[in-house]
Design a protein around this motif. Sequence first.
Motif, PDB file in Angstrom:
ATOM      1  N   GLU A 223      32.347-102.376 -57.100  1.00 56.31           N
ATOM      2  CA  GLU A 223      32.713-102.631 -58.499  1.00 56.31           C
ATOM      3  C   GLU A 223      34.108-102.104 -58.810  1.00 56.31           C
ATOM      4  O   GLU A 223      34.726-101.430 -57.989  1.00 56.31           O
ATOM      5  CB  GLU A 223      31.670-102.025 -59.430  1.00 56.31           C
ATOM      6  CG  GLU A 223      30.338-102.741 -59.313  1.00 56.31           C
ATOM      7  CD  GLU A 223      29.346-102.358 -60.380  1.00 56.31           C
ATOM      8  OE1 GLU A 223      28.262-102.938 -60.385  1.00 56.31           O
ATOM      9  OE2 GLU A 223      29.638-101.475 -61.206  1.00 56.31           O
ATOM     10  N   GLU A 224      34.583-102.398 -60.016  1.00 59.92           N
ATOM     11  CA  GLU A 224      35.929-101.985 -60.408  1.00 59.92           C
ATOM     12  C   GLU A 224      36.023-100.475 -60.580  1.00 59.92           C
ATOM     13  O   GLU A 224      35.166 -99.843 -61.184  1.00 59.92           O
ATOM     14  CB  GLU A 224      36.362-102.678 -61.703  1.00 59.92           C
ATOM     15  CG  GLU A 224      37.805-102.345 -62.051  1.00 59.92           C
ATOM     16  CD  GLU A 224      38.393-103.241 -63.121  1.00 59.92           C
ATOM     17  OE1 GLU A 224      39.215-102.728 -63.896  1.00 59.92           O
ATOM     18  OE2 GLU A 224      38.047-104.428 -63.167  1.00 59.92           O
ATOM     19  N   ILE A 225      37.092 -99.928 -60.031  1.00 58.50           N
ATOM     20  CA  ILE A 225      37.377 -98.507 -60.186  1.00 58.50           C
ATOM     21  C   ILE A 225      37.869 -98.285 -61.610  1.00 58.50           C
ATOM     22  O   ILE A 225      38.760 -99.005 -62.076  1.00 58.50           O
ATOM     23  CB  ILE A 225      38.429 -98.057 -59.154  1.00 58.50           C
ATOM     24  CG1 ILE A 225      37.869 -98.232 -57.736  1.00 58.50           C
ATOM     25  CG2 ILE A 225      38.865 -96.611 -59.409  1.00 58.50           C
ATOM     26  CD1 ILE A 225      38.881 -98.049 -56.633  1.00 58.50           C
ATOM     27  N   PRO A 226      37.310 -97.328 -62.340  1.00 59.62           N
ATOM     28  CA  PRO A 226      37.754 -97.087 -63.717  1.00 59.62           C
ATOM     29  C   PRO A 226      39.256 -96.756 -63.765  1.00 59.62           C
ATOM     30  O   PRO A 226      39.791 -96.055 -62.906  1.00 59.62           O
ATOM     31  CB  PRO A 226      36.902 -95.897 -64.166  1.00 59.62           C
ATOM     32  CG  PRO A 226      35.660 -95.997 -63.336  1.00 59.62           C
ATOM     33  CD  PRO A 226      36.146 -96.490 -61.991  1.00 59.62           C
ATOM     34  N   GLU A 227      39.902 -97.261 -64.793  1.00 57.75           N
ATOM     35  CA  GLU A 227      41.347 -97.108 -64.966  1.00 57.75           C
ATOM     36  C   GLU A 227      41.804 -95.653 -64.879  1.00 57.75           C
ATOM     37  O   GLU A 227      42.900 -95.358 -64.399  1.00 57.75           O
ATOM     38  CB  GLU A 227      41.750 -97.719 -66.315  1.00 57.75           C
ATOM     39  CG  GLU A 227      43.232 -97.856 -66.508  1.00 57.75           C
ATOM     40  CD  GLU A 227      43.564 -98.627 -67.762  1.00 57.75           C
ATOM     41  OE1 GLU A 227      44.216 -98.033 -68.647  1.00 57.75           O
ATOM     42  OE2 GLU A 227      43.190 -99.814 -67.872  1.00 57.75           O
TER      43      GLU A 227
ATOM     44  N   HIS B 196      42.803-105.587 -55.262  1.00 53.91           N
ATOM     45  CA  HIS B 196      42.750-104.958 -53.953  1.00 53.91           C
ATOM     46  C   HIS B 196      41.448-104.183 -53.807  1.00 53.91           C
ATOM     47  O   HIS B 196      40.835-103.790 -54.790  1.00 53.91           O
ATOM     48  CB  HIS B 196      43.918-103.981 -53.779  1.00 53.91           C
ATOM     49  CG  HIS B 196      45.235-104.642 -53.597  1.00 53.91           C
ATOM     50  ND1 HIS B 196      46.222-104.111 -52.812  1.00 53.91           N
ATOM     51  CD2 HIS B 196      45.745-105.784 -54.098  1.00 53.91           C
ATOM     52  CE1 HIS B 196      47.285-104.887 -52.830  1.00 53.91           C
ATOM     53  NE2 HIS B 196      47.023-105.913 -53.617  1.00 53.91           N
ATOM     54  N   ARG B 197      41.069-103.960 -52.543  1.00 57.09           N
ATOM     55  CA  ARG B 197      39.898-103.137 -52.216  1.00 57.09           C
ATOM     56  C   ARG B 197      40.389-101.748 -51.815  1.00 57.09           C
ATOM     57  O   ARG B 197      41.363-101.617 -51.085  1.00 57.09           O
ATOM     58  CB  ARG B 197      39.125-103.744 -51.049  1.00 57.09           C
ATOM     59  CG  ARG B 197      38.523-105.101 -51.371  1.00 57.09           C
ATOM     60  CD  ARG B 197      38.027-105.758 -50.098  1.00 57.09           C
ATOM     61  NE  ARG B 197      39.204-106.024 -49.229  1.00 57.09           N
ATOM     62  CZ  ARG B 197      39.130-106.236 -47.930  1.00 57.09           C
ATOM     63  NH1 ARG B 197      37.976-106.214 -47.309  1.00 57.09           N
ATOM     64  NH2 ARG B 197      40.229-106.476 -47.229  1.00 57.09           N
TER      65      ARG B 197
ATOM     66  N   PRO C 259      43.339-101.776 -47.595  1.00 50.84           N
ATOM     67  CA  PRO C 259      43.700-102.697 -46.522  1.00 50.84           C
ATOM     68  C   PRO C 259      44.385-103.975 -47.016  1.00 50.84           C
ATOM     69  O   PRO C 259      44.856-104.769 -46.206  1.00 50.84           O
ATOM     70  CB  PRO C 259      42.346-103.028 -45.878  1.00 50.84           C
ATOM     71  CG  PRO C 259      41.386-102.931 -47.020  1.00 50.84           C
ATOM     72  CD  PRO C 259      41.907-101.794 -47.876  1.00 50.84           C
ATOM     73  N   ASP C 260      44.456-104.156 -48.328  1.00 48.99           N
ATOM     74  CA  ASP C 260      45.023-105.386 -48.898  1.00 48.99           C
ATOM     75  C   ASP C 260      46.491-105.245 -49.291  1.00 48.99           C
ATOM     76  O   ASP C 260      47.069-106.178 -49.848  1.00 48.99           O
ATOM     77  CB  ASP C 260      44.208-105.812 -50.122  1.00 48.99           C
ATOM     78  CG  ASP C 260      42.744-106.029 -49.781  1.00 48.99           C
ATOM     79  OD1 ASP C 260      42.463-106.596 -48.713  1.00 48.99           O
ATOM     80  OD2 ASP C 260      41.883-105.611 -50.567  1.00 48.99           O
TER      81      ASP C 260
ATOM     82  N   GLY D 292      35.727 -99.731 -53.823  1.00 44.88           N
ATOM     83  CA  GLY D 292      35.827-100.220 -55.181  1.00 44.88           C
ATOM     84  C   GLY D 292      37.036-101.148 -55.237  1.00 44.88           C
ATOM     85  O   GLY D 292      37.845-101.181 -54.310  1.00 44.88           O
ATOM     86  N   VAL D 293      37.155-101.906 -56.302  1.00 45.99           N
ATOM     87  CA  VAL D 293      38.270-102.841 -56.434  1.00 45.99           C
ATOM     88  C   VAL D 293      39.087-102.497 -57.681  1.00 45.99           C
ATOM     89  O   VAL D 293      38.595-101.841 -58.592  1.00 45.99           O
ATOM     90  CB  VAL D 293      37.778-104.314 -56.509  1.00 45.99           C
ATOM     91  CG1 VAL D 293      37.069-104.704 -55.216  1.00 45.99           C
ATOM     92  CG2 VAL D 293      36.865-104.527 -57.709  1.00 45.99           C
TER      93      VAL D 293
END
Length: 152
Positions: free
Chosen positions: A12-16, A106-107, A48-49, A146-147
Amino acid sequence: MKFYSPAFAATEEIPEKYTCDGEDISPPLKWSDLPEGTKSLTIICDDPDAPSGVWDHWLIFNISPEITELEEDTPKVFDPFRGIGHGINSWNNSYYGGPCPPSGQHRYYFKLYALDAKLRIKPGSGKGAILRAMEGHVLEKAHFFGVYSQKK
């Protein structure tokens, strides 16, 4: 071995708050069920992205197996008498640098390595030196990612 962040679910998305758009502080991390014989832990966070190849965000080694978590906003400098060392990330800093992708999503992989030895390297070592020192000592590895997409 279990490894996760209580701040966001895997994939899931990493919190800002934990990125360059926010406070750029490290997220809390927790682990359990270490393999028998664990003498130290290493954590590597990388992207890695990144357009220029894998971008290293955080490298920490020689964490005692008695420690079961790193709190949010981990200190940028560890007490050398506890033996924990920070490695040098891709910004040439020896502390956490949060997600800050130039474009797109990105991951960000958080990897935990259980080792059968303490690493015989100095704080401020690069990822290559850390990985070489770990060779032949990895008992088990756990990871999640996370993304994040930059907001600014």
